[in-house]
Design an enzyme around this catalytic site. Structure first.
Site, PDB file in Angstrom:
ATOM      1  N   GLU A  53      62.448 -69.217 -69.092  1.00  0.00           N
ATOM      2  CA  GLU A  53      62.730 -70.456 -68.375  1.00  0.00           C
ATOM      3  C   GLU A  53      63.404 -71.494 -69.269  1.00  0.00           C
ATOM      4  O   GLU A  53      64.224 -72.289 -68.797  1.00  0.00           O
ATOM      5  CB  GLU A  53      61.438 -71.031 -67.778  1.00  0.00           C
ATOM      6  CG  GLU A  53      60.940 -70.234 -66.577  1.00  0.00           C
ATOM      7  CD  GLU A  53      59.579 -70.692 -66.083  1.00  0.00           C
ATOM      8  OE1 GLU A  53      59.492 -71.181 -64.947  1.00  0.00           O
ATOM      9  OE2 GLU A  53      58.605 -70.567 -66.865  1.00  0.00           O
ATOM     10  N   GLU A  84      55.333 -63.526 -64.135  1.00  0.00           N
ATOM     11  CA  GLU A  84      54.113 -64.278 -63.839  1.00  0.00           C
ATOM     12  C   GLU A  84      53.327 -63.729 -62.662  1.00  0.00           C
ATOM     13  O   GLU A  84      52.091 -63.710 -62.674  1.00  0.00           O
ATOM     14  CB  GLU A  84      54.458 -65.758 -63.590  1.00  0.00           C
ATOM     15  CG  GLU A  84      54.774 -66.548 -64.846  1.00  0.00           C
ATOM     16  CD  GLU A  84      56.218 -66.451 -65.276  1.00  0.00           C
ATOM     17  OE1 GLU A  84      56.634 -67.227 -66.141  1.00  0.00           O
ATOM     18  OE2 GLU A  84      56.946 -65.575 -64.735  1.00  0.00           O
TER      19      GLU A  84
END
Length: 264
Positions: free
Chosen positions: A118, A138
């Site tokens: 990210e 995730e």
């Protein structure tokens, strides 16, 4: 030595001309902590205030990991307070990076997973070494990307590939990342930082004030209607005539010499 230089700690900082090199250094996988996220935010804010720095390059220490994201041990207890604090830290750090007034380049030199991917998505340009692997895993541990992953990835590669990577847990290698326009360039292993530095050095050929205005307009297109962007494009063009760099750039061209930017 430049005052922002840091040779130890979770983020090492070196200054090379008009370029700041930020190296994530938290072995063995360059994971993020609340402290390193605070440091990143503070560093970008300091770079925003330093008119001599036009670009930043972000990379990872070592040859295997760019960054593996957050240490999952932080979330093992199920404490919602810890989760909220870390989500806030991630958001603040990466949104500050995304809003950096100069050009940010991620030199992805290995695994970029979760929050470690990210942060690359928050950069303007991504260069991947041939052995790099990128993923947002995730959901496989009952979580979700909370540091811009669901938003920035979809903007860059489209909804389909964003869903493949986030919902299906698909990992993407460097060559495939180039094919889907997730990265702008793939280079041989060990060449990521050098390539990123060459590109960052080219930023110094552009007016820093013009770069800041152009970047803001490009990123605004993610959420603002086209007609607003076109209006602001013209307005920002005229506002550049209040800057010293505008006159310097045009006159340097007419005089057939290299411009000397003041970033003002």
């Amino acid at each position: 030595m430049h005052p922002l230089t840091q040779t130890n700690g979770p983020i090492e900082v070196t200054i090379d001309g008009h370029v700041a090199v930020l190296t994530m250094n938290n072995p063995p996988a360059n994971t993020w902590t609340a402290d390193s996220l605070h440091q990143l935010k503070s560093l970008v804010e300091a770079l925003n205030a330093d008119k001599s720095i036009y670009a930043l390059v972000l990379t990872g220490k070592g040859e295997k990991f760019f960054s593996a994201g957050a240490d999952l041990k932080l979330f093992a207890s199920g404490d919602k307070g810890v989760a909220a604090d870390m989500a806030y830290c991630f958001g603040q750090a990466f949104e500050t990076l995304s809003s950096y007034r100069g050009v940010s380049i991620a030199a992805i030199n290995g695994y970029a997973m979760g929050g470690g991917f990210e942060v690359a998505l928050a950069c303007d340009i991504r260069i991947a070494e041939a052995h790099a692997v990128m993923a947002l895993p995730e959901a496989s541990v009952g979580l979700l990307p909370c540091a811009g992953g669901t938003q920035n990835l979809a903007w860059l590669v489209g909804e389909g590939w964003a869903k493949r990577m986030i919902l299906c847990g698909e990992r993407v290698g460097a060559s495939q990342a180039l094919d889907i326009r997730l990265v702008e360039e793939v280079v041989a292993s060990g060449q990521g930082l050098e390539t990123a530095m060459k590109l960052a050095a080219e930023v110094a050929n552009q007016s820093p004030t013009a770069v800041t205005a152009c970047k803001a307009l490009i990123q605004q297109a993610r959420f603002a209607p086209l007609h607003q962007g076109l209006i602001q494009e013209r307005e920002r063009f005229v506002r550049l005539f209040d800057t010293a760099d505008q006159q310097e750039g045009v006159n340097a061209f007419l005089e057939k010499r290299a411009p000397v930017w003041k970033n003002e």
